[in-house]
Design a protein around this motif. Structure first.
Motif, PDB file in Angstrom:
ATOM      1  N   GLY A 527     107.199  48.269 156.114  1.00 39.04           N
ATOM      2  CA  GLY A 527     108.031  49.162 156.917  1.00 39.04           C
ATOM      3  C   GLY A 527     107.310  49.624 158.169  1.00 39.04           C
ATOM      4  O   GLY A 527     107.884  49.694 159.256  1.00 39.04           O
ATOM      5  N   PHE A 528     106.016  49.919 158.018  1.00 40.61           N
ATOM      6  CA  PHE A 528     105.201  50.315 159.167  1.00 40.61           C
ATOM      7  C   PHE A 528     105.095  49.173 160.171  1.00 40.61           C
ATOM      8  O   PHE A 528     105.249  49.359 161.385  1.00 40.61           O
ATOM      9  CB  PHE A 528     103.814  50.730 158.670  1.00 40.61           C
ATOM     10  N   ALA A 529     104.852  47.959 159.671  1.00 38.74           N
ATOM     11  CA  ALA A 529     104.664  46.800 160.548  1.00 38.74           C
ATOM     12  C   ALA A 529     105.948  46.460 161.305  1.00 38.74           C
ATOM     13  O   ALA A 529     105.908  46.110 162.484  1.00 38.74           O
ATOM     14  CB  ALA A 529     104.203  45.598 159.719  1.00 38.74           C
ATOM     15  N   VAL A 530     107.110  46.565 160.628  1.00 42.09           N
ATOM     16  CA  VAL A 530     108.386  46.219 161.266  1.00 42.09           C
ATOM     17  C   VAL A 530     108.656  47.108 162.465  1.00 42.09           C
ATOM     18  O   VAL A 530     108.962  46.630 163.572  1.00 42.09           O
ATOM     19  CB  VAL A 530     109.545  46.316 160.255  1.00 42.09           C
ATOM     20  N   THR A 531     108.545  48.426 162.284  1.00 44.07           N
ATOM     21  CA  THR A 531     108.838  49.334 163.396  1.00 44.07           C
ATOM     22  C   THR A 531     107.803  49.213 164.506  1.00 44.07           C
ATOM     23  O   THR A 531     108.133  49.325 165.688  1.00 44.07           O
ATOM     24  CB  THR A 531     108.898  50.789 162.903  1.00 44.07           C
ATOM     25  N   LEU A 532     106.556  48.962 164.147  1.00 45.21           N
ATOM     26  CA  LEU A 532     105.510  48.848 165.171  1.00 45.21           C
ATOM     27  C   LEU A 532     105.728  47.607 166.034  1.00 45.21           C
ATOM     28  O   LEU A 532     105.671  47.681 167.276  1.00 45.21           O
ATOM     29  CB  LEU A 532     104.135  48.809 164.508  1.00 45.21           C
ATOM     30  N   VAL A 533     105.978  46.459 165.398  1.00 51.35           N
ATOM     31  CA  VAL A 533     106.200  45.223 166.161  1.00 51.35           C
ATOM     32  C   VAL A 533     107.457  45.342 167.025  1.00 51.35           C
ATOM     33  O   VAL A 533     107.457  44.947 168.203  1.00 51.35           O
ATOM     34  CB  VAL A 533     106.318  44.014 165.213  1.00 51.35           C
ATOM     35  N   MET A 534     108.519  45.894 166.459  1.00 53.05           N
ATOM     36  CA  MET A 534     109.752  46.061 167.221  1.00 53.05           C
ATOM     37  C   MET A 534     109.514  46.961 168.435  1.00 53.05           C
ATOM     38  O   MET A 534     109.967  46.676 169.551  1.00 53.05           O
ATOM     39  CB  MET A 534     110.836  46.659 166.317  1.00 53.05           C
ATOM     40  N   GLY A 535     108.766  48.055 168.226  1.00 52.50           N
ATOM     41  CA  GLY A 535     108.469  48.966 169.330  1.00 52.50           C
ATOM     42  C   GLY A 535     107.621  48.330 170.408  1.00 52.50           C
ATOM     43  O   GLY A 535     107.841  48.562 171.599  1.00 52.50           O
ATOM     44  N   LEU A 536     106.669  47.510 170.007  1.00 51.12           N
ATOM     45  CA  LEU A 536     105.801  46.845 170.986  1.00 51.12           C
ATOM     46  C   LEU A 536     106.586  45.866 171.861  1.00 51.12           C
ATOM     47  O   LEU A 536     106.384  45.795 173.079  1.00 51.12           O
ATOM     48  CB  LEU A 536     104.660  46.126 170.267  1.00 51.12           C
ATOM     49  N   LEU A 537     107.464  45.108 171.241  1.00 51.23           N
ATOM     50  CA  LEU A 537     108.256  44.143 172.006  1.00 51.23           C
ATOM     51  C   LEU A 537     109.203  44.850 172.970  1.00 51.23           C
ATOM     52  O   LEU A 537     109.359  44.430 174.129  1.00 51.23           O
ATOM     53  CB  LEU A 537     109.053  43.244 171.049  1.00 51.23           C
ATOM     54  N   ILE A 538     109.823  45.932 172.492  1.00 54.70           N
ATOM     55  CA  ILE A 538     110.724  46.695 173.367  1.00 54.70           C
ATOM     56  C   ILE A 538     109.932  47.349 174.496  1.00 54.70           C
ATOM     57  O   ILE A 538     110.410  47.475 175.628  1.00 54.70           O
ATOM     58  CB  ILE A 538     111.499  47.742 172.541  1.00 54.70           C
ATOM     59  N   ASN A 539     108.691  47.745 174.193  1.00 57.61           N
ATOM     60  CA  ASN A 539     107.866  48.414 175.199  1.00 57.61           C
ATOM     61  C   ASN A 539     107.576  47.513 176.400  1.00 57.61           C
ATOM     62  O   ASN A 539     107.444  47.996 177.536  1.00 57.61           O
ATOM     63  CB  ASN A 539     106.557  48.882 174.560  1.00 57.61           C
TER      64      ASN A 539
END
Length: 566
Positions: A527-539
């Motif tokens: 769950g931590f990895a999913v939101t982090l990767v998604m946030g990085l790509l959107i960033n």
């Protein structure tokens, strides 16, 4: 050309932003003013975003697959098949024994040692690839097939994976929303973790998960007769006595609930009747057709109406062909429907039966539906036992949500204040990009139907820091370029160009480490990895593309910009 480029970028940003807003809070009906109020937004978020067990509450189960039962059943079944193959080929045979304690072995003794090679070839021909997992050895008048440790481990692992798939299928069929089903502990433990958000009383689900659904159509052994009741026995000992006190490997003695009248099969395997008393029946082994040949199973109201239900089933084409050929060759014999090693009904075969049957009994609607569901999902390859059970209350989930949201808002406010104070006017640029980052991240969770957990909220908070870090890198680069005496447009251009390489480097390394967490971590880490990767790509879109567009807008307002608030 620059104005055209700016217009294109603006249109792209506006469309993506509107799409993100709609995905996050957009109702699945005509919108009203209430939908855009704070309460409406909160309600839409609660509806559109799937919450994990730690936020929504629910049930946490750890179960173990009893893989030793798989190995035991395989040994017994192959021993029966070997014995039948040898007898069918009229080869000399003394006995076949299956050993299932400690080691898994099949021991065959013959009265003529010179025929051992023929006996072994007969067994190979009958079992084919099924016998390839066994190691065979010949000594004197005996052949011993032994199941090696590597084959035991492989079969146990296959059984665990199959059980996991069946559990997932049953949870989907019973309507559990967003369940988590995954392996737990070491591979050798053969444990499965099941988390069911929103399920606070899991007893029915537990019974469905644990329920066996072993369906078999068998030949019921009975003395020759033209019609009338099948030969049954009042006690298990009496049934065994009819076989000479010892049950051979090709026979089974099973409990049977006797019916008032003989069941007649003319198009279905059984009819509904009132249960009278439990007796015992002798059936042949192996079964004619088993549950793996089942195509469908449905709960239907029993004949005569009322609150009694039965289960109607149909066979797949291969099973139907096999079953039809067997019933055609066994007219005036008896066929039994066996469910979980209990004879549910017995049919007197008057004519060929093709592809349908019925399991009769005093089922309620819920019990009939549950049984039909387990039959459709397939039989578990082995029994399961519950090792751990926890229930997470909804109040605890609400507390977690409040704490997570509070932490996110506090972090966001502090970051916004810092950017506005330290970078002044350009800080507004960063704040706009940051807010857009948050909106698109929530839209991503909804769009990909990801489950938001408490570690996932931690990933969102970390993404806020990563997003600000990208803007800080860009702004500091612009400051350096301004100190060297470059014009404002040139400083902005060079600042973005030189910071972009560093931003890509940090994002790629963090994304790679997050992917490893997702691949090899447990549920919270995923769950931590999913939101982090998604946030990085959107960033990469918000901090670079959007921020650059805002600077372009500022430059387009004046022919010659004398100063930059940064």
């Amino acid at each position: 050309m620059k104005k055209k480029n700016f217009l294109q970028r603006t249109i792209i940003i506006v469309l993506i932003t509107l799409a993100g807003f709609y995905i996050v809070i957009g109702p699945r009906r005509r919108p009203t003013l209430h939908d855009f109020s704070w309460s409406g937004i909160k309600a839409a978020l609660a509806t559109n975003i799937h919450l994990g067990l730690d936020l929504k509450g629910g049930s946490h189960l750890v179960m173990r697959v009893k893989t030793d039962e798989v190995l035991k059943n395989l040994t017994l079944a192959d021993a029966v098949a070997i014995e039948k193959a040898v007898k069918d080929d009229a080869l000399p045979l003394k006995e076949v024994k299956a050993e299932t304690t400690g080691n898994y072995r099949i021991v065959l003794e013959t009265t003529d040692p010179s025929k051992l090679t023929e006996i072994e070839e007969s067994a190979k021909k009958k079992l084919g690839v099924d016998l390839s997992v066994w190691n065979s050895s010949v000594s004197g008048n005996t052949i011993v097939w032994t199941l090696p440790a590597a084959a035991q481990g492989s079969l146990a692992e296959q059984a665990t994976e199959q059980a996991q798939r069946i559990i997932e299928s049953r949870l989907d069929s019973v309507g559990v929303a967003e369940p988590l089903v995954q392996r737990h502990g070491s591979q050798a433990s053969h444990q499965i973790l099941v988390q069911m958000p929103g399920i606070h009383d899991p007893e029915r689900v537990k019974q469905l998960l644990k329920a066996e659904s072993k369906l078999e159509l068998v030949h019921v052994v009975s003395p020759p007769q033209t019609s009338g009741p099948v030969q049954t026995y009042n006690t298990e000992e009496e049934a065994k006595a009819s076989l000479g006190a010892t049950v051979p490997t090709n026979r089974r003695v099973l409990p049977y609930s006797e019916h008032d009248e003989p069941t007649t099969a003319g198009g279905q395997a059984a009819t509904d009747a009132a249960q009278k008393q439990k007796k015992w029946a002798v059936v042949e082994s192996p079964a004619v057709v088993d549950g793996s040949e089942l195509r469908s199973a449905t709960a239907v109201q029993a004949q005569g109406g009322g609150d009694t239900y039965s289960i109607s089933f149909a066979l797949k084409p291969v099973g139907s062909q096999k079953f039809g050929a067997w019933t055609a060759a066994n007219i005036n014999e008896y066929m039994g429907v066996v469910l979980n090693d209990e004879v549910k009904s017995i049919a007197y075969i008057k004519s060929q039966i093709s592809d349908s049957g019925e399991i009769s009994g005093r089922f309620t609607k819920q019990s009939a539906d549950d049984l039909a569901l387990t039959l459709r999902s397939g039989a578990l390859p082995a029994p399961i036992e519950y090792m751990e059970e926890r229930t997470v209350g909804a109040s605890l989930g609400d507390d977690s949500i409040r704490s997570g949201v509070r932490a996110s808002l506090v972090g966001l406010v502090l970051v916004v204040l810092f950017m506005l104070v330290y970078y002044r006017g350009s800080g507004v640029n960063a704040v706009v990009a940051l807010l857009l980052n948050m909106i698109l991240m929530l839209a991503g969770l909804v769009l990909f139907q990801a489950t938001l957990t408490l570690p996932g909220i931690a990933g969102i908070i970390l993404t806020i820091g990563m997003a600000v870090d990208s803007n800080v890198l860009i702004f500091e680069r612009i400051r350096e370029e301004l100190r060297t005496g470059k014009t404002i447009p040139s400083a902005i251009e060079q600042g973005f160009a030189r910071a972009f390489v560093t931003i890509i480097d940090t994002h790629v390394t963090t994304t790679v480490s997050s992917l490893f967490l997702f691949l090899f971590g447990t549920g919270p880490l995923k769950g931590f990895a999913v939101t982090l990767v998604m946030g990085l790509l959107i960033n990469l879109f918000s901090a670079v593309y959007v921020s650059r567009t805002i600077f372009m807008w500022e430059l387009s307002r004046k022919r010659k910009m004398e100063s930059l608030s940064i």
